[in-house]
Scaffold this active site. Structure first.
Site, PDB file in Angstrom:
ATOM      1  N   ILE A   1       3.545   7.598   2.486  1.00  0.00           N
ATOM      2  CA  ILE A   1       3.807   6.390   3.261  1.00  0.00           C
ATOM      3  C   ILE A   1       3.186   6.510   4.650  1.00  0.00           C
ATOM      4  O   ILE A   1       3.443   7.468   5.383  1.00  0.00           O
ATOM      5  CB  ILE A   1       5.320   6.140   3.387  1.00  0.00           C
ATOM      6  N   LYS A   2       2.373   5.524   5.008  1.00  0.00           N
ATOM      7  CA  LYS A   2       1.759   5.496   6.335  1.00  0.00           C
ATOM      8  C   LYS A   2       2.631   4.651   7.258  1.00  0.00           C
ATOM      9  O   LYS A   2       2.978   3.513   6.931  1.00  0.00           O
ATOM     10  CB  LYS A   2       0.368   4.852   6.271  1.00  0.00           C
TER      11      LYS A   2
END
Ligand code: G3P
Length: 217
Positions: A82-83
């Site tokens: 997840i960014k």
């Protein structure tokens, strides 16, 4: 140094994966928009092409929204990373998601203090944007060097993921500076293999071999 492809174009990813050099993929909202594809569908397809980390960026800007979106995206595949952006809300979401076992790539990092905060928030990766620092007359590679020194001083485990890479020299200097990963546009990645003297030398070898009249098989 690990090589990630910085793209959401699945055919380019497939081509690079076939060479066996691809350790992961990073996307961001701009790259997904450029692909013209459904976000979750393209992430799912990419996760089926590469086994390594595949970065998918949240678009919420508040901590709870990022956590909810991050958990939802992480359900796509076990290699989804997840960014989150390097903001206070992003750091809080990073800590919550990593404590829950999700890989997190803290992105849009532009100085060493930001990188230190990302590591303290438990980030799996942090993405310093080399090219965008160069664009405004600063030295993107100096940031990689500073981060490497700080992370090594305290044995911080967050991986330095050099991003916003625009040239083969960016790849070389990022490796020399000790980046753990370089996420590279496919065109730049493919250019790394090219050298005119290699082509010239191979042509000469094959020309001389042809004169022998021999075959190996
Ligand atoms: O991974 C970040 C990268 O996609 C940004 O690159 O060239 O838009 O600064 P660039």
């Amino acid at each position: 140094m690990k090589f990630f492809a910085d793209t959401a174009e699945t055919e380019e990813i497939r081509e690079l994966a076939d060479v066996g050099l691809l350790d992961g993929v990073t996307t961001n909202p701009s790259l997904v928009a450029k692909s013209g594809r459904d976000f979750k569908e393209v992430i799912k397809e990419i996760c089926g092409i590469v086994e390594g980390p595949v970065s998918a960026e949240v678009t919420a800007t508040d901590t709870n929204g990022m956590i909810s979106e991050g958990k939802h995206l992480a359900e796509i595949s076990s290699n989804v990373t997840i960014k989150v952006p390097l903001t206070w809300d992003g750091l809080k979401a990073c800590r919550a998601l990593t404590q829950g076992g999700t890989m997190v790539n803290v992105t849009l990092c532009f100085n060493a203090n930001q990188a230190l905060l990302a590591a303290k928030a438990g980030a799996t990766f942090v993405s310093p944007f080399i090219g965008r620092l160069d664009d405004i007359g600063l030295d993107g590679m100096e940031l990689i060097e500073e981060m490497r020194e700080i992370y090594d001083n305290y044995e911080l485990k967050t991986e330095i993921l050099a991003a916003s890479i625009r040239s083969a020299n960016h790849v070389k200097y990022a490796a020399m500076a000790g980046a753990d990963v370089a996420t590279v546009p496919p065109a730049v990645l493919k250019s790394l293999v090219k050298h005119p003297l290699t082509d010239k030398g191979l042509d000469a070898f094959l020309s001389d071999w042809k004169k022998t009249g021999q075959t190996i098989m």
